[in-house]
Write a protein that holds these residues in place. Structure first.
Motif, mmCIF file in Angstrom:
data_model
loop_
_atom_site.group_PDB
_atom_site.id
_atom_site.type_symbol
_atom_site.label_atom_id
_atom_site.label_comp_id
_atom_site.label_asym_id
_atom_site.label_seq_id
_atom_site.Cartn_x
_atom_site.Cartn_y
_atom_site.Cartn_z
ATOM 1 N N SER A 53 18.476 13.694 -6.777
ATOM 2 C CA SER A 53 17.573 13.987 -5.653
ATOM 3 C C SER A 53 16.320 13.126 -5.711
ATOM 4 O O SER A 53 15.830 12.644 -4.683
ATOM 5 N N MET A 54 15.798 12.929 -6.909
ATOM 6 C CA MET A 54 14.607 12.111 -7.078
ATOM 7 C C MET A 54 14.854 10.682 -6.609
ATOM 8 O O MET A 54 14.093 10.132 -5.798
ATOM 9 N N PHE A 55 15.928 10.062 -7.105
ATOM 10 C CA PHE A 55 16.211 8.677 -6.740
ATOM 11 C C PHE A 55 16.474 8.524 -5.244
ATOM 12 O O PHE A 55 16.081 7.524 -4.639
ATOM 13 N N GLU A 56 17.108 9.491 -4.647
ATOM 14 C CA GLU A 56 17.475 9.385 -3.241
ATOM 15 C C GLU A 56 16.321 9.698 -2.288
ATOM 16 O O GLU A 56 16.330 9.250 -1.139
ATOM 17 N N SER A 57 15.321 10.445 -2.773
ATOM 18 C CA SER A 57 14.253 10.916 -1.889
ATOM 19 C C SER A 57 12.915 10.222 -2.076
ATOM 20 O O SER A 57 12.048 10.307 -1.203
ATOM 21 N N LEU A 58 12.694 9.556 -3.184
ATOM 22 C CA LEU A 58 11.397 8.943 -3.456
ATOM 23 C C LEU A 58 11.142 7.759 -2.525
ATOM 24 O O LEU A 58 12.072 7.143 -1.999
ATOM 25 N N HIS A 59 9.872 7.464 -2.321
ATOM 26 C CA HIS A 59 9.472 6.262 -1.587
ATOM 27 C C HIS A 59 8.968 5.179 -2.539
ATOM 28 O O HIS A 59 9.147 3.992 -2.292
ATOM 29 N N LYS A 97 0.836 -1.198 0.000
ATOM 30 C CA LYS A 97 0.000 0.000 0.000
ATOM 31 C C LYS A 97 0.874 1.251 0.000
ATOM 32 O O LYS A 97 1.968 1.271 0.563
ATOM 33 N N ILE A 98 0.359 2.300 -0.655
ATOM 34 C CA ILE A 98 1.045 3.586 -0.710
ATOM 35 C C ILE A 98 0.243 4.593 0.092
ATOM 36 O O ILE A 98 -0.978 4.705 -0.086
ATOM 37 N N THR A 99 0.907 5.305 0.967
ATOM 38 C CA THR A 99 0.224 6.320 1.758
ATOM 39 C C THR A 99 0.353 7.685 1.083
ATOM 40 O O THR A 99 1.205 7.886 0.214
ATOM 41 N N LYS A 100 -0.480 8.627 1.505
ATOM 42 C CA LYS A 100 -0.443 9.961 0.917
ATOM 43 C C LYS A 100 0.780 10.758 1.356
ATOM 44 O O LYS A 100 1.076 11.806 0.781
ATOM 45 N N ALA A 101 1.481 10.254 2.365
ATOM 46 C CA ALA A 101 2.690 10.944 2.821
ATOM 47 C C ALA A 101 3.917 10.535 2.003
ATOM 48 O O ALA A 101 4.914 11.255 1.978
ATOM 49 N N GLU A 102 3.844 9.406 1.332
ATOM 50 C CA GLU A 102 5.003 8.910 0.601
ATOM 51 C C GLU A 102 5.185 9.660 -0.721
ATOM 52 O O GLU A 102 4.216 9.962 -1.420
ATOM 53 N N ARG A 103 6.437 9.915 -1.051
ATOM 54 C CA ARG A 103 6.762 10.592 -2.305
ATOM 55 C C ARG A 103 6.769 9.565 -3.437
ATOM 56 O O ARG A 103 7.525 8.589 -3.401
#
Length: 389
Positions: free
Chosen positions: A195-201, A73-79
Motif C-alpha cells: 500500500s505504501m509503495f502504490e500510494s506514496l507521492h 517541490k513537495i506540496t502538503k497534500a502529497e503523501r
C-alpha cells in the motif's frame, strides 16, 4: 635584395585585408604599447556558492546552504514516505510536525499507547520495517512484498526462546511467541508495504551502510548479522558483504524501475546518513570503514540522481559532517546528531523542496504525531547499536 629595393607602399597582400588580421594588428599594437590583454578565466563570473571562500569561509555556520536549489517541490497534500537508516527518522518527524502529509501505511493498533507503539516500531518509518541500511535490503523488501522473492530464512530464534523476523529483528522487543506469529505479522506488514509503495507521492530513502550480512543459499540480506539480536551465526550459511558503488547503483536503479511499475508518478529523494558506523567487520579501523562506506554511498546516490529527472539527492550528509561546523553538530560520542544540526538540515529541506518556511510546530495530539509528543520519541531507534553491546 629585391625587397630592399622596393618601397613599403608597393608591397601588397590581399589576405592581410581580412578582419582576422585587423584583430591581430590591434593585439600587436596593444602589446607594443604595454597594454597587455588579460586572459579570461573560466571561473570568472561563477556564482558565490561555487567558491569555498565565499560559500563557506565567509558564511556564518547556520547560513551555509549546499542545496542551492531543489530538483522539485513537495506540496502538503502529497503523501511522503520514508525508509532507511537511523537518520531518516529525523526527516519523518520534521515533516510530520511541519504540517506535511507524512504517510504512515502501518499504524499501531487502536488503543495501543504511544510508548508501546514506538517500542514496536510503529510510526518510526512509513511501515514497520525497522532500519533498512542498504540498497539491497530495499530492493529485496519490494520483491518480498510482491512475492518475487521468498527467502529461506523465515524466522530466527532468540536466546530467550522467543522468535524474531530476520528482516526486522527488533520490531517486537519481547519477541514473537511462535513461528506462526512471525508469519502472520510479516504478511500484515508486507501488505502495508505494498500500500505504501502504490500510494506514496514522494519516497525519501536514507542510505546508511555498505557493510552487511547475507545468506549464501539465496542472497537474502539482513539488517543485522545472525547472532546479534536473534538467530545464530553459521559461517557455512551466512557471509559478510561490503557493497561497492556499482552494486548500490544497480540496486537503486532496480528499485526505481520496479517502483515505477506500481506507481509511475512517484518521486524519490536520496540522502546519505551522516551517522558513523558503530562497528566494522573489516579488519581495519572503524574510521577508515566509515569513510569508505559514506563515500561509496555518496557517489552512488549522485550517479543515480543525475540519471533520473524525478530522483534528487539531498545533502544532509554534507551539512552535518562538513568542516564548516567544526564538529558542532555531533554529540559528545561524535556519532549522535545534535538537534541544531537536524534543524539546519531540515530548514534547508523545507526551503528548497517545499513552498513553506513555517517554523516547525508540535502536532495536534489527535494527529499522526501523537507518538512524536512522547519524550521517548525524541530518541532515534537504531538497530546497529546492538552490534556493540
Amino acid at each position: 635584395m629585391r625587397f630592399e629595393q622596393a618601397s613599403p607602399e608597393s608591397l601588397q597582400c590581399a589576405r592581410l585585408d581580412n578582419g582576422a588580421y585587423n584583430d591581430l594588428r590591434a593585439l600587436v599594437k596593444s602589446e607594443i604599447a604595454g597594454d597587455r590583454a588579460q586572459p579570461v578565466s573560466p571561473y570568472t563570473g561563477l556564482a558565490d556558492y561555487q567558491f569555498w571562500r565565499r560559500a563557506i569561509e565567509r558564511t556564518p555556520q547556520e547560513k551555509v546552504d549546499p542545496v542551492v536549489s531543489g530538483k522539485f517541490k513537495i506540496t502538503k497534500a502529497e503523501r511522503i514516505a520514508t525508509a532507511g537508516s537511523c537518520f531518516a527518522q529525523h526527516i519523518s518527524r520534521t515533516l510530520g510536525s511541519s504540517g506535511f502529509n507524512y504517510y504512515i501505511a502501518e499504524s499501531a493498533p487502536e488503543g495501543m499507547s504511544a510508548e508501546d507503539g514506538l517500542s514496536r516500531n510503529f510510526g518510526i518509518f512509513s511501515a514497520r520495517f525497522g532500519n533498512i541500511y542498504t540498497a539491497r535490503q530495499l530492493v529485496q523488501l519490494f520483491d518480498r512484498a510482491y512475492g518475487r522473492f521468498c527467502p529461506m530464512d523465515t524466522e530466527w530464534m532468540r536466546t530467550d526462546g522467543r522468535w524474531a523476523d530476520p528482516f526486522r529483528p527488533t520490531v517486537e522487543p519481547d519477541g514473537f511467541l511462535s513461528e506462526a506469529d512471525v508469519e502472520r505479522s510479516r504478511e500484515a506488514h508486507l501488505s502495508c508495504v505494498r500500500s505504501m509503495f502504490e500510494s506514496l507521492h514522494v519516497f525519501i530513502f536514507t542510505l546508511g551502510l555498505t557493510e552487511g550480512w547475507r545468506a549464501k543459499h539465496d542472497g537474502a540480506v539482513f539488517p543485522l548479522a545472525p547472532g546479534v539480536a536473534a538467530g545464530c551465526m553459521d559461517f557455512e550459511r551466512y557471509e559478510f558483504i561490503n557493497f561497492g558503488v556499482k552494486d548500490i547503483v544497480d540496486d537503486l536503479n532496480s528499485f526505481i524501475r520496479q517502483l515505477r511499475t506500481v506507481n509511475p508518478g512517484a518521486k524519490v529523494i536520496l540522502t546519505v546518513s551522516p551517522v558513523p558506523l558503530i562497528a566494522t567487520y573489516e579488519d581495519r579501523h572503524v574510521l577508515v570503514s566509515t569513510t569508505y562506506s559514506k563515500s561509496t554511498l555518496r557517489v552512488a546516490a549522485e550517479e543515480v540522481a543525475s540519471h533520473h529527472h524525478d530522483v534528487a539527492y539531498f545533502p544532509s550528509y554534507e551539512v552535518i559532517t562538513g568542516a564548516f561546523n567544526r564538529g558542532a553538530y555531533f554529540e559528545a560520542d561524535l556519532r549522535s546528531i545534535r538537534s541544531d544540526g537536524v534543524e539546519h538540515v531540515m530548514a534547508l529541506f523545507l526551503r528548497h523542496y517545499t513552498n513553506t518556511v513555517t517554523a516547525i510546530r508540535k502536532p495536534e495530539s489527535s494527529s499522526i504525531g501523537a507518538w512524536m509528543e512522547a519524550e521517548e520519541a525524541q530518541k532515534v531507534v537504531c538497530d546497529e547499536i546492538l552490534m556493540d553491546t
